[in-house]
Scaffold this motif. Sequence first.
Motif, PDB file in Angstrom:
ATOM      1  N   PHE A 250       0.786  -1.009   0.019  1.00  0.00           N
ATOM      2  CA  PHE A 250       0.156   0.036  -0.024  1.00  0.00           C
ATOM      3  C   PHE A 250       0.844   1.387  -0.136  1.00  0.00           C
ATOM      4  O   PHE A 250       2.277   1.180   0.112  1.00  0.00           O
ATOM      5  N   ASP A 251       0.128   2.539  -0.106  1.00  0.00           N
ATOM      6  CA  ASP A 251       1.136   3.764  -0.149  1.00  0.00           C
ATOM      7  C   ASP A 251      -0.046   4.828   0.284  1.00  0.00           C
ATOM      8  O   ASP A 251      -0.996   4.663   0.454  1.00  0.00           O
ATOM      9  N   LEU A 252       0.750   5.987   0.073  1.00  0.00           N
ATOM     10  CA  LEU A 252      -0.173   7.254   0.652  1.00  0.00           C
ATOM     11  C   LEU A 252      -1.320   7.427  -0.571  1.00  0.00           C
ATOM     12  O   LEU A 252      -2.092   8.075  -0.198  1.00  0.00           O
ATOM     13  N   VAL A 253      -0.972   7.195  -1.938  1.00  0.00           N
ATOM     14  CA  VAL A 253      -2.019   7.243  -2.989  1.00  0.00           C
ATOM     15  C   VAL A 253      -3.216   6.264  -2.554  1.00  0.00           C
ATOM     16  O   VAL A 253      -4.361   6.768  -2.602  1.00  0.00           O
ATOM     17  N   ASP A 263      -2.110   3.406   8.560  1.00  0.00           N
ATOM     18  CA  ASP A 263      -1.341   2.578   9.280  1.00  0.00           C
ATOM     19  C   ASP A 263      -1.249   0.962   8.624  1.00  0.00           C
ATOM     20  O   ASP A 263      -0.378   0.266   9.244  1.00  0.00           O
ATOM     21  N   ASP A 264      -1.788   1.059   7.472  1.00  0.00           N
ATOM     22  CA  ASP A 264      -1.450  -0.153   6.613  1.00  0.00           C
ATOM     23  C   ASP A 264      -0.062  -0.137   5.853  1.00  0.00           C
ATOM     24  O   ASP A 264       0.256  -1.272   5.227  1.00  0.00           O
ATOM     25  N   LEU A 265       0.471   0.993   5.670  1.00  0.00           N
ATOM     26  CA  LEU A 265       1.606   1.003   4.799  1.00  0.00           C
ATOM     27  C   LEU A 265       2.712   0.147   5.315  1.00  0.00           C
ATOM     28  O   LEU A 265       3.410   0.601   6.334  1.00  0.00           O
ATOM     29  N   ALA A 266       3.058  -0.592   4.563  1.00  0.00           N
ATOM     30  CA  ALA A 266       4.157  -1.626   4.842  1.00  0.00           C
ATOM     31  C   ALA A 266       5.385  -1.145   4.506  1.00  0.00           C
ATOM     32  O   ALA A 266       6.523  -1.848   4.841  1.00  0.00           O
ATOM     33  N   LEU A 267       5.526  -0.173   3.641  1.00  0.00           N
ATOM     34  CA  LEU A 267       7.234   0.250   3.121  1.00  0.00           C
ATOM     35  C   LEU A 267       7.302   1.648   3.546  1.00  0.00           C
ATOM     36  O   LEU A 267       6.393   2.516   3.407  1.00  0.00           O
ATOM     37  N   SER A 268       8.548   1.631   4.163  1.00  0.00           N
ATOM     38  CA  SER A 268       8.898   3.235   4.336  1.00  0.00           C
ATOM     39  C   SER A 268      10.344   3.473   4.115  1.00  0.00           C
ATOM     40  O   SER A 268      11.154   2.409   3.635  1.00  0.00           O
ATOM     41  N   VAL A 269      10.865   4.639   4.363  1.00  0.00           N
ATOM     42  CA  VAL A 269      12.234   4.819   3.749  1.00  0.00           C
ATOM     43  C   VAL A 269      12.704   5.432   5.145  1.00  0.00           C
ATOM     44  O   VAL A 269      12.357   6.476   5.647  1.00  0.00           O
ATOM     45  N   VAL A 270      13.843   5.110   5.694  1.00  0.00           N
ATOM     46  CA  VAL A 270      14.471   5.326   6.901  1.00  0.00           C
ATOM     47  C   VAL A 270      15.582   6.595   6.410  1.00  0.00           C
ATOM     48  O   VAL A 270      16.547   6.445   5.599  1.00  0.00           O
ATOM     49  N   VAL A 271      15.584   7.693   7.432  1.00  0.00           N
ATOM     50  CA  VAL A 271      16.444   8.924   6.774  1.00  0.00           C
ATOM     51  C   VAL A 271      16.708   9.618   8.082  1.00  0.00           C
ATOM     52  O   VAL A 271      16.346   9.189   9.196  1.00  0.00           O
ATOM     53  N   THR A 272      17.854  10.442   7.871  1.00  0.00           N
ATOM     54  CA  THR A 272      18.413  11.087   9.032  1.00  0.00           C
ATOM     55  C   THR A 272      18.505  12.619   8.934  1.00  0.00           C
ATOM     56  O   THR A 272      18.608  13.244   8.026  1.00  0.00           O
ATOM     57  N   VAL A 273      18.120  13.334  10.069  1.00  0.00           N
ATOM     58  CA  VAL A 273      17.922  14.598  10.053  1.00  0.00           C
ATOM     59  C   VAL A 273      19.606  15.164   9.940  1.00  0.00           C
ATOM     60  O   VAL A 273      20.482  14.898  10.571  1.00  0.00           O
ATOM     61  N   PRO A 345      16.912  16.794  16.681  1.00  0.00           N
ATOM     62  CA  PRO A 345      18.276  17.293  16.368  1.00  0.00           C
ATOM     63  C   PRO A 345      18.950  16.566  15.326  1.00  0.00           C
ATOM     64  O   PRO A 345      18.371  15.465  14.798  1.00  0.00           O
ATOM     65  N   ILE A 346      20.186  17.009  15.031  1.00  0.00           N
ATOM     66  CA  ILE A 346      21.195  16.263  13.878  1.00  0.00           C
ATOM     67  C   ILE A 346      21.233  14.728  14.300  1.00  0.00           C
ATOM     68  O   ILE A 346      21.307  14.532  15.507  1.00  0.00           O
ATOM     69  N   GLY A 347      20.960  14.084  13.216  1.00  0.00           N
ATOM     70  CA  GLY A 347      21.219  12.566  13.831  1.00  0.00           C
ATOM     71  C   GLY A 347      19.762  11.833  14.025  1.00  0.00           C
ATOM     72  O   GLY A 347      19.937  10.865  13.814  1.00  0.00           O
ATOM     73  N   THR A 348      18.782  12.502  13.896  1.00  0.00           N
ATOM     74  CA  THR A 348      17.607  11.725  14.501  1.00  0.00           C
ATOM     75  C   THR A 348      17.008  11.063  13.239  1.00  0.00           C
ATOM     76  O   THR A 348      17.169  11.430  12.108  1.00  0.00           O
ATOM     77  N   ARG A 349      16.734   9.780  13.478  1.00  0.00           N
ATOM     78  CA  ARG A 349      16.079   8.830  12.524  1.00  0.00           C
ATOM     79  C   ARG A 349      14.806   8.991  12.401  1.00  0.00           C
ATOM     80  O   ARG A 349      14.094   9.133  13.289  1.00  0.00           O
ATOM     81  N   LEU A 350      14.317   9.156  11.090  1.00  0.00           N
ATOM     82  CA  LEU A 350      12.804   9.389  10.956  1.00  0.00           C
ATOM     83  C   LEU A 350      12.434   7.993   9.794  1.00  0.00           C
ATOM     84  O   LEU A 350      13.458   7.878   9.171  1.00  0.00           O
ATOM     85  N   ARG A 351      10.934   7.766   9.614  1.00  0.00           N
ATOM     86  CA  ARG A 351      10.796   6.974   8.250  1.00  0.00           C
ATOM     87  C   ARG A 351       9.943   7.984   7.421  1.00  0.00           C
ATOM     88  O   ARG A 351       8.983   8.936   8.043  1.00  0.00           O
ATOM     89  N   ILE A 352       9.936   7.808   6.264  1.00  0.00           N
ATOM     90  CA  ILE A 352       8.932   8.454   5.396  1.00  0.00           C
ATOM     91  C   ILE A 352       8.252   7.618   4.575  1.00  0.00           C
ATOM     92  O   ILE A 352       8.620   6.606   4.080  1.00  0.00           O
ATOM     93  N   LEU A 353       6.988   7.741   4.648  1.00  0.00           N
ATOM     94  CA  LEU A 353       6.010   6.968   4.105  1.00  0.00           C
ATOM     95  C   LEU A 353       5.593   7.486   2.651  1.00  0.00           C
ATOM     96  O   LEU A 353       5.353   8.619   2.389  1.00  0.00           O
ATOM     97  N   PRO A 354       5.694   6.674   1.512  1.00  0.00           N
ATOM     98  CA  PRO A 354       5.910   7.076   0.231  1.00  0.00           C
ATOM     99  C   PRO A 354       4.261   7.340  -0.668  1.00  0.00           C
ATOM    100  O   PRO A 354       3.375   6.649  -0.182  1.00  0.00           O
ATOM    101  N   ASN A 355       4.282   8.150  -1.363  1.00  0.00           N
ATOM    102  CA  ASN A 355       3.410   8.324  -2.508  1.00  0.00           C
ATOM    103  C   ASN A 355       2.791   7.137  -3.046  1.00  0.00           C
ATOM    104  O   ASN A 355       1.846   6.635  -3.160  1.00  0.00           O
ATOM    105  N   HIS A 356       3.830   6.536  -3.706  1.00  0.00           N
ATOM    106  CA  HIS A 356       3.641   5.247  -4.533  1.00  0.00           C
ATOM    107  C   HIS A 356       4.775   4.212  -4.222  1.00  0.00           C
ATOM    108  O   HIS A 356       6.049   4.466  -4.637  1.00  0.00           O
TER     109      HIS A 356
END
Lengths: 392, 392
Positions: A250-253, A263-273, A345-356
Amino acid sequence: MNTPAPAANPSTTRTLAGPDTPFAVVDVHKARRNIERLAARAGRLAVALRPHVKTAKSLDVAALLHDGSPCPITVSTLAEAEAFADGGYTDITYAVGIDPRKLPRVVALLRRGVTLRVLLDSTAQAEFVAEASRQAGVPVPAQIEIDCDGHRGGVEPGAPALCEIGRILHDARCLDGVLTHAGKSYFASTAEEQRLAARNERDAAVTAAERLRAAGLPVATVSVGSTPTAHAAEDLTGVTELRAGTYVFFDLVMAGLGVCGIDDLALSVVVTVIGHRSEYGWIVTDGGWMAMSRDRGTAAQTQDQGYGLVTDLDGTLVPGLVMTAASQEHGTLTARDGARLPELPIGTRLRILPNHACATAAQHQGYQVIDSARASDPAPAIQTYWNRVTGW
Amino acid sequence: MNTPAPAANPSTTRTLAGPDTPFAVVDVHKARRNIERLAARAGRLAVALRPHVKTAKSLDVAALLHDGSPCPITVSTLAEAEAFADGGYTDITYAVGIDPRKLPRVVALLRRGVTLRVLLDSTAQAEFVAEASRQAGVPVPAQIEIDCDGHRGGVEPGAPALCEIGRILHDARCLDGVLTHAGKSYFASTAEEQRLAARNERDAAVTAAERLRAAGLPVATVSVGSTPTAHAAEDLTGVTELRAGTYVFFDLVMAGLGVCGIDDLALSVVVTVIGHRSEYGWIVTDGGWMAMSRDRGTAAQTQDQGYGLVTDLDGTLVPGLVMTAASQEHGTLTARDGARLPELPIGTRLRILPNHACATAAQHQGYQVIDSARASDPAPAIQTYWNRVTGW
C-alpha cells in the motif's frame, strides 16, 4: 563494488538505528495483514488471485503470498519472469504488451516448463506471436488486452479488431484469454466510484470474452484487476482471476483513495536529520528523490502529501510533518499550516511513508525487514534483508 | 509488417537494435564535447574544476573527464566515494551535509589516503566532526555549506553561526573551507538571470570566506557551482574551484534554460513501440517511468517536454512527438498540436531524451555506449557497456 552491503556491520546492526541511511524498510506484519485481507476478499468473490509482483520485485515478499510456495503471479518485465522462474514459479503472466523481439526469451521460459502468458492488443503482435510459436514448435499463450477505461493500451470490448486478433491467436493455438486493468481507478476518489470502476472493469472483460466465444474462439482466462478495484469489486461473475500489486505494501495514494489506512503502509524509507533552516521552517534530511523517487502521486488528490508523511523510527506519525521538497540526496520536511515544527536534532532518524510504493521501492536494491507485531526497544529490530530483482 | 531483428545475443548484439528495451545509452562523442566545453571555460576563468559524479555515477564516464586519470571529484553518497576511491580517486568532496553516524566510513577513507572532505552547516555537526577527528587521531577535513539563494541547506554568509562553526572546526584542525551551490539557478530562465545567479553564488562564497579569514580562521577552499552557473560565470575571483555534474550528459531542463542545445544531450533511453491507440492519438512504448524516472523538470519551464522528446535510433528528433504519459513499464507518445502522428509500426525502436539526466540515469544499472562521431549503419554501433555505482 556495485553490490550494496545491506549494513555496515551485519553482526552488530540489529535495529533500524543501525544501517546507514537512507534505506528501505518493509514491515512484514503489515504486508502479511494486507495480503490476508485481499486473499479473504478473493475467497468471498470466488475468484483466483494472481498478485502482481512488480511492486516488491522480491522472491521473499512473494513467499508471503502463499505460505512460501509459488503461486500464480503477474510480472511487468521478463527479468522478473526469469527471476521468479528460477525461484520455482511456473504460472506467470507478463502484463505489458509484447515487443516481438522479446519472444525468444518467452519461448525459452516456455521450454523450461513455465507457463508464461504474453499480452497484446493488435493483429500485428498476434501475427508475430503466431509466427514465433510456429517456428519454435511451442504455442506462446497470449491474452488480448482489453481497454476498459481509455487509460493506456488495449482494444475496446466491442472493437472489430478483437475477434480478428482472437482468430489469429486461436489458429496458432495461442489464444488463452482476455485481460483488463482499470488504470483510471487510481483516480476514483470515492468508494462508489471505485465500485463502479470495478463493475466496469468486469463488464469490459466479460463482454470481450463473450464476443470471442460467440465467434467460436475459446477463452480460458478472464483476468481483471487493480488495487482499488480488487478491493471494491462486489461481483466478479465470469471473471476467472483477479490481479493486484500495490496492495501488499500500500501507499499514500491508496490511503488517499480510502483503499487502506495510513497504518497499513508496509513500506517506508529511513532517513536522518542532517540540518535545520529554522528561518524557513525546514528540517533537512539525507533522503531525497534518489531514496523516495520523484513520484508525486498524491498531488492530484484532495490531500497532497508532498513526497511523503513522516513517522518516528517506530512508525508513529509525527503530527503535521510532511516531506515537501526533494533534491537528489536531500529531503525537506515542513510543518503543515498550524502544526508545530518538532525539535529533531541532527542525527535523528525518521521514516518517510511514500506516495507510490512501486516507484519508491524501485529506488532501492532491497529491503531491511522489520516485524511490528514483535515488541522491540529502543528501535525496531531488523529481522533480515530481502533483495529486489532489477533491470529488464 | 516489419520483421523484428533476432533476439539479444551478446555475441551478435553490436548495435542499438540489439539489446532488449528499455535501456540507457550514452553518446560518448557528445559527453566528451560537453566535458571539453566546461573544461575550456574553467581554464579561461582560471579556476580548478571538481566535476560532480552523481549524474553518471560511473568510473568509465569519469575517465573522460581527465584523459583517463583521476581528478578532483564531488560525490553525493559515500558509496560513490568508496567506489571512486577503489578506482584510484584520492581528492573527493562529499557534498551532502554529514550525518554523524557516517563519520566512521569517512575516517576509513581518510586512513586509506583519500582526502575526503565533508560538508556541514551547524555547530552540532562541527562538534561531531571535531570529536570523531580527535577519537580517530585523523582530522576530518570539513567545508562549511553556505546558503546563497535560500534553496536548501547552508548558513547565510553573514550569519553569526558561520564563525562559530569555523572556530570549532579550526580548533580541531578540520577547517578546509566553504562551499555553496546555486540551486535556484535551475529556475533562472534567461542568460542574464544565470549570470546574476553565478555572481551571487561567487559573492556568497567569497564573503563567507573573507568573514572567516577576518576572524583568524584560515580558508583553503572556496567552492562554487551548478551546471547553469558554471556556464554563466564571468568572474570567479576569490573562488578556488568550480563544481558541476549534469553538464556531462545535459538534459531537457538544461536545454530549456538555454545552457545547452537539444543536440548536446548525451543520455537517452531506447524504447520499442508496443501499441497504437489511433482513436486517442497515442503511440505506446515499453519505456515507462521505470526507465525514465518520474522527473517532470520541464513542467515548470516555458516549454513542457512531458517525460521527454523522441528521436529515431540515430538520434534525429521525430518532429512534434513527445512522451506525455508514463506508467511503470508503458510510455505514451503523442503529437504536439499541429504535428502529425508518425507511422511507427510495432517493434520500431526510438530514443527518449530525458528531462533530468541524474534521475533517468538512476533508473538503470549501466549504459550502452555509442559514439555518434563514428558513422554506423543501419543503427548506431555499441562500443561497450559501462556500469553505474548504486546504493548509499
